[in-house]
Design a protein around this motif. Structure first.
Motif, PDB file in Angstrom:
ATOM      1  N   GLU A 116       0.831  -1.202   0.000  1.00  0.00           N
ATOM      2  CA  GLU A 116       0.000   0.000   0.000  1.00  0.00           C
ATOM      3  C   GLU A 116       0.868   1.255   0.000  1.00  0.00           C
ATOM      4  OE1 GLU A 116      -3.235   2.408  -0.271  1.00  0.00           O
ATOM      5  OE2 GLU A 116      -3.146   0.244  -0.538  1.00  0.00           O
ATOM      6  N   MET A 117       1.915   1.244   0.792  1.00  0.00           N
ATOM      7  CA  MET A 117       2.815   2.397   0.866  1.00  0.00           C
ATOM      8  C   MET A 117       3.458   2.652  -0.492  1.00  0.00           C
ATOM      9  SD  MET A 117       3.930   4.659   3.061  1.00  0.00           S
ATOM     10  CE  MET A 117       3.723   3.934   4.659  1.00  0.00           C
ATOM     11  N   ILE A 118       3.926   1.591  -1.149  1.00  0.00           N
ATOM     12  CA  ILE A 118       4.572   1.740  -2.448  1.00  0.00           C
ATOM     13  C   ILE A 118       3.580   2.247  -3.490  1.00  0.00           C
ATOM     14  CG2 ILE A 118       5.649   0.453  -4.346  1.00  0.00           C
ATOM     15  CD1 ILE A 118       6.985  -1.256  -2.118  1.00  0.00           C
ATOM     16  N   VAL A 119       2.376   1.715  -3.472  1.00  0.00           N
ATOM     17  CA  VAL A 119       1.353   2.191  -4.413  1.00  0.00           C
ATOM     18  C   VAL A 119       1.079   3.674  -4.189  1.00  0.00           C
ATOM     19  CG1 VAL A 119      -1.097   2.006  -5.022  1.00  0.00           C
ATOM     20  CG2 VAL A 119       0.282  -0.059  -4.763  1.00  0.00           C
ATOM     21  N   GLN A 120       0.959   4.074  -2.926  1.00  0.00           N
ATOM     22  CA  GLN A 120       0.675   5.483  -2.617  1.00  0.00           C
ATOM     23  C   GLN A 120       1.865   6.381  -2.976  1.00  0.00           C
ATOM     24  OE1 GLN A 120      -2.303   6.517  -1.924  1.00  0.00           O
ATOM     25  NE2 GLN A 120      -3.106   4.460  -1.750  1.00  0.00           N
ATOM     26  N   ILE A 121       3.072   5.936  -2.693  1.00  0.00           N
ATOM     27  CA  ILE A 121       4.253   6.727  -3.057  1.00  0.00           C
ATOM     28  C   ILE A 121       4.363   6.840  -4.572  1.00  0.00           C
ATOM     29  CG2 ILE A 121       6.795   6.735  -3.078  1.00  0.00           C
ATOM     30  CD1 ILE A 121       6.699   5.641  -0.213  1.00  0.00           C
ATOM     31  N   TYR A 128       8.152  14.702  -5.157  1.00  0.00           N
ATOM     32  CA  TYR A 128       7.950  14.198  -3.799  1.00  0.00           C
ATOM     33  C   TYR A 128       8.368  12.731  -3.700  1.00  0.00           C
ATOM     34  CZ  TYR A 128       5.089  18.400  -3.431  1.00  0.00           C
ATOM     35  OH  TYR A 128       4.638  19.699  -3.460  1.00  0.00           O
ATOM     36  N   LYS A 129       8.010  11.967  -4.730  1.00  0.00           N
ATOM     37  CA  LYS A 129       8.304  10.537  -4.753  1.00  0.00           C
ATOM     38  C   LYS A 129       9.806  10.288  -4.594  1.00  0.00           C
ATOM     39  CE  LYS A 129       6.922   8.763  -8.525  1.00  0.00           C
ATOM     40  NZ  LYS A 129       6.364   8.068  -9.665  1.00  0.00           N
ATOM     41  N   GLU A 130      10.624  10.984  -5.374  1.00  0.00           N
ATOM     42  CA  GLU A 130      12.055  10.718  -5.331  1.00  0.00           C
ATOM     43  C   GLU A 130      12.667  11.078  -3.983  1.00  0.00           C
ATOM     44  OE1 GLU A 130      13.256  12.823  -8.802  1.00  0.00           O
ATOM     45  OE2 GLU A 130      13.277  14.769  -7.818  1.00  0.00           O
ATOM     46  N   ARG A 162       6.254  18.258   2.301  1.00  0.00           N
ATOM     47  CA  ARG A 162       5.042  18.214   1.462  1.00  0.00           C
ATOM     48  C   ARG A 162       4.745  16.799   0.981  1.00  0.00           C
ATOM     49  NH1 ARG A 162       5.984  23.818  -1.910  1.00  0.00           N
ATOM     50  NH2 ARG A 162       5.541  25.189  -0.147  1.00  0.00           N
ATOM     51  N   GLY A 163       5.807  16.042   0.688  1.00  0.00           N
ATOM     52  CA  GLY A 163       5.625  14.648   0.278  1.00  0.00           C
ATOM     53  C   GLY A 163       5.015  13.821   1.393  1.00  0.00           C
ATOM     54  N   ARG A 164       5.491  14.029   2.619  1.00  0.00           N
ATOM     55  CA  ARG A 164       4.922  13.325   3.777  1.00  0.00           C
ATOM     56  C   ARG A 164       3.444  13.678   3.944  1.00  0.00           C
ATOM     57  NH1 ARG A 164       9.776  15.082   7.637  1.00  0.00           N
ATOM     58  NH2 ARG A 164      11.151  13.317   7.396  1.00  0.00           N
ATOM     59  N   GLU A 165       3.131  14.961   3.826  1.00  0.00           N
ATOM     60  CA  GLU A 165       1.736  15.405   3.971  1.00  0.00           C
ATOM     61  C   GLU A 165       0.862  14.778   2.889  1.00  0.00           C
ATOM     62  OE1 GLU A 165       2.095  19.674   3.865  1.00  0.00           O
ATOM     63  OE2 GLU A 165       2.971  19.772   5.879  1.00  0.00           O
ATOM     64  N   SER A 166       1.348  14.785   1.647  1.00  0.00           N
ATOM     65  CA  SER A 166       0.580  14.190   0.548  1.00  0.00           C
ATOM     66  C   SER A 166       0.392  12.697   0.762  1.00  0.00           C
ATOM     67  CB  SER A 166       1.295  14.418  -0.787  1.00  0.00           C
ATOM     68  OG  SER A 166       1.321  15.770  -1.106  1.00  0.00           O
ATOM     69  N   LEU A 167       1.456  12.030   1.205  1.00  0.00           N
ATOM     70  CA  LEU A 167       1.375  10.592   1.453  1.00  0.00           C
ATOM     71  C   LEU A 167       0.394  10.298   2.581  1.00  0.00           C
ATOM     72  CD1 LEU A 167       2.397   7.759   0.828  1.00  0.00           C
ATOM     73  CD2 LEU A 167       4.295   8.173   2.398  1.00  0.00           C
ATOM     74  N   LEU A 169      -2.205  12.092   3.561  1.00  0.00           N
ATOM     75  CA  LEU A 169      -3.574  12.294   3.055  1.00  0.00           C
ATOM     76  C   LEU A 169      -4.002  11.145   2.158  1.00  0.00           C
ATOM     77  CD1 LEU A 169      -3.527  16.119   2.224  1.00  0.00           C
ATOM     78  CD2 LEU A 169      -4.842  14.974   4.032  1.00  0.00           C
ATOM     79  N   SER A 170      -3.103  10.712   1.319  1.00  0.00           N
ATOM     80  CA  SER A 170      -3.387   9.619   0.405  1.00  0.00           C
ATOM     81  C   SER A 170      -3.693   8.325   1.163  1.00  0.00           C
ATOM     82  CB  SER A 170      -2.165   9.430  -0.487  1.00  0.00           C
ATOM     83  OG  SER A 170      -2.484   8.857  -1.679  1.00  0.00           O
ATOM     84  N   LEU A 171      -2.887   8.039   2.180  1.00  0.00           N
ATOM     85  CA  LEU A 171      -3.115   6.836   2.985  1.00  0.00           C
ATOM     86  C   LEU A 171      -4.416   6.930   3.780  1.00  0.00           C
ATOM     87  CD1 LEU A 171       0.530   6.180   4.214  1.00  0.00           C
ATOM     88  CD2 LEU A 171      -0.810   4.704   2.700  1.00  0.00           C
ATOM     89  N   GLU A 172      -4.723   8.131   4.299  1.00  0.00           N
ATOM     90  CA  GLU A 172      -5.980   8.315   5.038  1.00  0.00           C
ATOM     91  C   GLU A 172      -7.184   8.112   4.112  1.00  0.00           C
ATOM     92  OE1 GLU A 172      -5.511  12.220   6.757  1.00  0.00           O
ATOM     93  OE2 GLU A 172      -4.352  11.458   8.455  1.00  0.00           O
ATOM     94  N   ARG A 173      -7.106   8.643   2.883  1.00  0.00           N
ATOM     95  CA  ARG A 173      -8.188   8.448   1.913  1.00  0.00           C
ATOM     96  C   ARG A 173      -8.345   6.972   1.583  1.00  0.00           C
ATOM     97  NH1 ARG A 173      -5.993  11.617  -2.215  1.00  0.00           N
ATOM     98  NH2 ARG A 173      -5.277  13.291  -0.925  1.00  0.00           N
ATOM     99  N   SER A 174      -7.231   6.298   1.415  1.00  0.00           N
ATOM    100  CA  SER A 174      -7.238   4.884   1.084  1.00  0.00           C
ATOM    101  C   SER A 174      -7.858   4.075   2.230  1.00  0.00           C
ATOM    102  CB  SER A 174      -5.810   4.423   0.810  1.00  0.00           C
ATOM    103  OG  SER A 174      -5.795   3.064   0.496  1.00  0.00           O
ATOM    104  N   LYS A 175      -7.493   4.434   3.468  1.00  0.00           N
ATOM    105  CA  LYS A 175      -8.031   3.750   4.637  1.00  0.00           C
ATOM    106  C   LYS A 175      -9.539   3.987   4.764  1.00  0.00           C
ATOM    107  CE  LYS A 175      -7.158   3.055   9.529  1.00  0.00           C
ATOM    108  NZ  LYS A 175      -6.373   3.454  10.688  1.00  0.00           N
ATOM    109  N   ALA A 176      -9.951   5.228   4.509  1.00  0.00           N
ATOM    110  CA  ALA A 176     -11.383   5.581   4.582  1.00  0.00           C
ATOM    111  C   ALA A 176     -12.189   4.811   3.551  1.00  0.00           C
ATOM    112  CB  ALA A 176     -11.576   7.081   4.404  1.00  0.00           C
ATOM    113  N   ASN A 177     -11.548   4.534   2.409  1.00  0.00           N
ATOM    114  CA  ASN A 177     -12.228   3.776   1.344  1.00  0.00           C
ATOM    115  C   ASN A 177     -12.146   2.270   1.569  1.00  0.00           C
ATOM    116  OD1 ASN A 177     -12.924   6.138   0.008  1.00  0.00           O
ATOM    117  ND2 ASN A 177     -11.064   6.125  -1.241  1.00  0.00           N
ATOM    118  N   GLY A 178     -11.459   1.871   2.639  1.00  0.00           N
ATOM    119  CA  GLY A 178     -11.402   0.460   3.000  1.00  0.00           C
ATOM    120  C   GLY A 178     -10.358  -0.348   2.263  1.00  0.00           C
ATOM    121  N   SER A 179      -9.406   0.310   1.572  1.00  0.00           N
ATOM    122  CA  SER A 179      -8.414  -0.470   0.834  1.00  0.00           C
ATOM    123  C   SER A 179      -7.156  -0.768   1.634  1.00  0.00           C
ATOM    124  CB  SER A 179      -8.045   0.211  -0.487  1.00  0.00           C
ATOM    125  OG  SER A 179      -7.846   1.585  -0.325  1.00  0.00           O
ATOM    126  N   VAL A 180      -7.015  -0.227   2.850  1.00  0.00           N
ATOM    127  CA  VAL A 180      -5.846  -0.567   3.677  1.00  0.00           C
ATOM    128  C   VAL A 180      -6.268  -1.550   4.739  1.00  0.00           C
ATOM    129  CG1 VAL A 180      -4.112   0.296   5.272  1.00  0.00           C
ATOM    130  CG2 VAL A 180      -4.742   1.637   3.285  1.00  0.00           C
TER     131      VAL A 180
END
Length: 180
Positions: A116-121, A128-130, A162-167, A169-180
């Motif tokens: 999940e972390m790799i997909v989100q990154i 940010y990714k690099e 900013r990369g940490r913040e984006s990640l 948010l992305s993980l929180e959205r993913s968790k809210a959608n039930g994919s984590v």
């Protein structure tokens, strides 16, 4: 005392072989996080070492070989992204790429979390990714990342934050959608 071309060539071959042994796996992990495809990351790392071999005699010793190889890898990954439209690719699962906890259950949970972390990154903008890849997966400090990416230290700090913040948010959205 000047070395003959044969002595220099033999020394360069030995150095090259050593660089491949020391850094190939690490470069594959970096490339995989960028392209998310085992075959493509193998091709990219092969291209990295071809470039390394061709340019080994021109290396200016302004950085460590590891830093130089990581920079080449990132540039090859960026070139790869420019060549292909990744929006149409389906991400493949990560199996055994990163080592996790000691128990089987911990390994399974860790692998899922790593996936999940790799997909989100991978979904983050390249700038940010690099920085996140180099900081977390390569354990580089801000100053070293600055050298690898040829960017100002403050720029790297900002991108890391900013990369940490984006990640997050992305993980929180993913968790809210039930994919984590």
């Amino acid at each position: 005392m000047a070395h003959s071309p044969t002595e220099t060539s033999a020394g360069q071959r030995e150095l090259f072989d050593s660089l491949v042994r020391l850094h190939a796996d690490e470069l594959k992990r970096i490339a995989y996080i960028y392209v998310h495809d085992h075959a493509e990351c193998e091709d990219i790392v092969q291209e990295v070492f071809i470039s390394c071999y061709k340019n080994l005699g021109n290396f200016r010793q302004e950085s460590e070989y590891k830093t130089w190889l990581i920079r080449i890898t990132i540039n090859k990954c960026k070139d790869h992204h420019r060549k292909w439209n990744f929006r149409n690719l389906v991400y493949k699962p990560v199996i055994g790429l990163f080592k996790t906890g000691p128990s089987a259950e911990d390994k399974l949970m860790g692998r899922h979390h790593s996936q999940e972390m790799i997909v989100q990154i991978s979904a983050l903008p390249a700038k940010y990714k690099e920085v996140l890849i180099l900081y977390y997966y390569q354990d580089m400090g801000v100053a070293e990342i600055s050298k690898v990416l040829d960017q100002n230290v403050n720029t790297i700090k900002t991108r890391l934050q900013r990369g940490r913040e984006s990640l997050k948010l992305s993980l929180e959205r993913s968790k809210a959608n039930g994919s984590v």
